[in-house]
Scaffold this active site. Sequence first.
Site, short mmCIF file in Angstrom:
data_model
loop_
_atom_site.label_atom_id
_atom_site.label_comp_id
_atom_site.label_asym_id
_atom_site.label_seq_id
_atom_site.Cartn_x
_atom_site.Cartn_y
_atom_site.Cartn_z
CB SER A 193 11.06 23.24 -18.77
OG SER A 193 9.92 24.03 -19.11
CE1 TYR A 242 -1.01 31.15 -15.73
CE2 TYR A 242 -1.38 32.02 -13.52
CZ TYR A 242 -0.93 31.01 -14.35
OH TYR A 242 -0.41 29.86 -13.81
#
Length: 255
Positions: A20, A155
């Site tokens: 994806s 992150y």
Amino acid sequence: MSATSNAFNEQTILITGGSSGIGLASAQAFIHAGAKRVYITGRSQVRLDQAREILGNKVIAIKADVASISDLQTLHDKIAQQGDKIDVLFANAGIAIHNQFGNTTANEFATTFDTNVKGLFFTVQSLLPLMKPASAIVLNASIAASKGMPNLSLYNASKAAVRSFARSWANDLKDRQIRVNTISPGVTRTPIMENGLGMKEEDIANFSAYLADAAPAGRMGQPEEIAAAVLFLASKAASYVNGVELCADGGLIQV
């Protein structure tokens, strides 16, 4: 470089997280540019099957979690059994989840770093024996490594580590003439917004409105635009480009 050129004619490409978003768009672009075979990995067999339908018979989809050392060994073995050597490795698989500093758990820390840092490190290390001399490695980082976005400290830091790996590996692999570069996307419209960050349509619309003023491009990026930059870094057009970070961000952190 045109997406319909033969820049990757007869080459074998491996893309982790290729079912994806940026990974899928990159797989499509490599195929359009003449790749002989494109391996993609992902954690969901359903999504891999859907990607395989989109991409066609030049693709081999392998279920693998980059956070699993045994899965990476299986990935290596399956490619070796095909008799393939890798011309381009796009280490793209990664996750993005919020964490609140002050209340972050050890499990949240491990989840992010196991995929984005450990997973990427051992992806490249385990596949090195299959990399051709003078091949190319592209690592997917993020402009978050430079921005320090709130509630994303795990992150942000994990992507800073990815950027650092490219610098070190460019030196480590110079005897094999393997180039290692980093692509750092800006805000890109991919499923990670909903699936990882839990954003709703209203949140995405508000982010788009913010970017209209904040980024010189005035909008979010599309996966195909990031893929075009990945293909450049992987191509012979970038033969003298090594150890760099290419920010494909519409100018968001540049001005």
